[in-house]
Design a protein around this motif. Structure first.
Motif, short mmCIF file in Angstrom:
data_model
loop_
_atom_site.label_atom_id
_atom_site.label_comp_id
_atom_site.label_asym_id
_atom_site.label_seq_id
_atom_site.Cartn_x
_atom_site.Cartn_y
_atom_site.Cartn_z
N ASP A 233 37.18 2.68 77.21
CA ASP A 233 37.53 1.37 77.02
C ASP A 233 37.54 0.90 75.50
O ASP A 233 37.08 -0.15 75.26
N ASP A 234 37.79 1.72 74.56
CA ASP A 234 37.68 1.46 73.03
C ASP A 234 38.94 0.49 72.74
O ASP A 234 40.00 0.95 72.77
N LEU B 237 43.04 1.56 72.10
CA LEU B 237 44.08 0.97 72.74
C LEU B 237 45.00 0.14 71.74
O LEU B 237 46.23 0.19 72.09
#
Length: 65
Positions: free
Chosen positions: A42-43, A47
């Motif tokens: 979930d960087d 993204l």
């Protein structure tokens, strides 16, 4: 050797124009140029980069996944 001033925006536009032309030629012979990205985790920065890739790809006629 003296420093040379370059116009980065002009160079970038020439590159974009060339890629657009190549993508159009590929599509005209039935080939679909595409780019796929694989994101792990979930960087937020990754993204954001992927969204930027998607926008650029769409702008030049390349499918993005």
């Amino acid at each position: 050797m003296p420093a040379a001033l370059i116009d980065g925006k002009q160079i970038a536009q020439r590159i974009i124009d060339e890629i657009t032309s190549r993508a159009t030629r590929l599509r005209s012979v039935g080939k679909t140029p595409s780019l796929a990205a694989v994101l792990i985790g979930d960087d937020a920065a990754a993204l954001s980069y992927a969204r930027s890739q998607a926008d650029r790809a769409k702008a030049v006629g390349i499918d993005y996944e």
